[in-house]
Design a protein around this motif. Sequence first.
Motif, PDB file in Angstrom:
ATOM      1  N   MET A 251       1.377  -1.353   0.542  1.00 55.50           N
ATOM      2  CA  MET A 251       0.097   0.066   0.168  1.00 55.50           C
ATOM      3  C   MET A 251       0.799   1.120  -0.115  1.00 55.50           C
ATOM      4  O   MET A 251       2.294   1.492   0.443  1.00 55.50           O
ATOM      5  CB  MET A 251      -1.089  -0.108   1.067  1.00 55.50           C
ATOM      6  N   THR A 252      -0.121   2.066  -0.245  1.00 56.83           N
ATOM      7  CA  THR A 252       1.107   3.430  -0.558  1.00 56.83           C
ATOM      8  C   THR A 252      -0.007   4.356   0.333  1.00 56.83           C
ATOM      9  O   THR A 252      -1.039   4.404   0.197  1.00 56.83           O
ATOM     10  CB  THR A 252       1.460   4.069  -1.990  1.00 56.83           C
TER      11      THR A 252
ATOM     12  N   VAL B  10      -5.803  -5.644   2.699  1.00 58.44           N
ATOM     13  CA  VAL B  10      -5.877  -3.949   2.679  1.00 58.44           C
ATOM     14  C   VAL B  10      -6.261  -3.611   4.483  1.00 58.44           C
ATOM     15  O   VAL B  10      -5.465  -2.714   4.530  1.00 58.44           O
ATOM     16  CB  VAL B  10      -7.659  -3.815   2.205  1.00 58.44           C
TER      17      VAL B  10
ATOM     18  N   ASN C 202      -4.579   1.105  -4.863  1.00 56.55           N
ATOM     19  CA  ASN C 202      -3.355   0.957  -3.873  1.00 56.55           C
ATOM     20  C   ASN C 202      -2.864   2.101  -2.896  1.00 56.55           C
ATOM     21  O   ASN C 202      -1.991   2.575  -2.393  1.00 56.55           O
ATOM     22  CB  ASN C 202      -1.773   0.605  -4.408  1.00 56.55           C
TER      23      ASN C 202
ATOM     24  N   VAL D 104      -8.483   1.636  -2.640  1.00 55.46           N
ATOM     25  CA  VAL D 104      -8.450   0.251  -3.069  1.00 55.46           C
ATOM     26  C   VAL D 104      -7.647   0.019  -4.477  1.00 55.46           C
ATOM     27  O   VAL D 104      -6.493  -0.370  -4.563  1.00 55.46           O
ATOM     28  CB  VAL D 104      -9.042  -0.351  -2.721  1.00 55.46           C
TER      29      VAL D 104
ATOM     30  N   ARG E 111      -5.718  -9.023   0.025  1.00 56.69           N
ATOM     31  CA  ARG E 111      -4.369  -8.062  -0.759  1.00 56.69           C
ATOM     32  C   ARG E 111      -4.234  -7.360   1.146  1.00 56.69           C
ATOM     33  O   ARG E 111      -3.274  -6.172   0.605  1.00 56.69           O
ATOM     34  CB  ARG E 111      -5.086  -6.566  -1.878  1.00 56.69           C
TER      35      ARG E 111
END
Length: 479
Positions: free
Chosen positions: A1-2, A464, A66, A63, A462
């Motif tokens: 994640m950014t 999240v 990202n 999402v 992922r």
Amino acid sequence: MTTVSHDSLAGLRDALSSPVTLPGEPGYELSRRMWNADVDRHPAAIVKCHDAREVAEALTWCVERNIEVTVRSGGHNVAGTAVIDGAVMLDTSPMRDITFDTDAGTVTVGAGCLWGEVDRLSADLDVAVPAGAVSHTGVAGLTLGGGIGYLSRLYGMTVDYLVSATVVVADGRILTVSEDEHPDLFWALRGAGHNYGVVTSFTFRYVPLPGLVTIRQALYAAEDRAEVLRFFRDWAPGAPDNVTTYARLYDCPPYWAQVPTAYRGTPVLSIATVHYGDPAAEPGVTAPMFAQATPVYSGLRTVRHVELQQACDDEFRHGIGHYWKHVYLESLSDEVIDLAIDWTDRYPGRPLQSHSGIVHQVMCPFEVSAGGGALDRRDQEATAATSPALPFGANIAADFELREEKPALVEWVKGFADALIPYQGGTYINFTSVQGDEEVARAVYGAKYDRLAAVKREYDPRNVFRRGLVDLTTKPEQG
């Protein structure tokens, strides 16, 4: 994640129907602040979500790009995982609806509610949801971590009363989960729920209130602490289910004028019993606990449950920094008692009680409460929540107002916790200041870990929601 770049922020506001607050704008400072004042982080944006649809909209936007997201409800989590520097915070605090279905015996609560709001409305019906001990605790955070409180020995954990929940999962779907719908996710939410999505509402079964609450408290001088704690060890876990007993070690604040001068500022032991039911029956039930030594102070009061739930709000007020570790203890052997007294006497902090009144629950270096009762009888496999069938739960706590006080206090907590390792058997994740890694997660959830990881892979492949209190890896099962 950014994290979010400045160029992306305008796009976020344009894309969402929810209000978006950016750094420097009105409301940003208040919304980013947590109950634990030691948590001082700056999200890139705060999205005020009013319903599940708005959560899904904001989550999907992040999402797809990202972008790191966190979730805030009541903001009471000690570790402060609701806020991360440079991330987008999804704030569910506007969701404050509370609806009772008296035919079904349930109450549906928005994710932004605080327990005091639920308690006050429940009191009008003479019922309660078993949960918590401070009224400004958030419903969502406490529930997703399991939920314990004054009613736990009578009724078990909060998650034992969760009937269903509405949750937005990582791919943006809005799901209703229960024993019949998405049962694996429902199982996981009840105890490890910070890792799976954004819960926007909870439906609980409520219970009848078991009468008034009588709180008896006594403070004992330093020389009597070990003897009284040994009796507490032997008596408290076997007390009737309607009695919970708490032992706390701390220095008596010098401004507690009710305590004789000679004992102010000196180490004391506080014993408090919380008895539900007929006040006339309380003395005969709790008398043995208070017959072991002569107290330097004693107090007695009878209140309603709703009043008990907010009795210590000032002691656990916003604006104080905290660093805590919680352990379940297999025993309070003489060695553990001596160890606890020794470490508490070395506490490098100072009393932070809010006023001169002596309340039964205060911020203190060491607290141990008796388990047993319904906590022992609950079905340990029915939910992800862990409440080991051990007789005691203990919290090692450092509380401070100034940053310069923190280093010595953190070192003290870590040293004390390390000293208790040979005697402990798990932890209550809502009372920990540090997000745990996979090793910690396996220690907390034990044999449940692999099932939790499998549910994680299905609903959040992922990762999240990686800001849960412990890491639930999305790697394949081991072995």
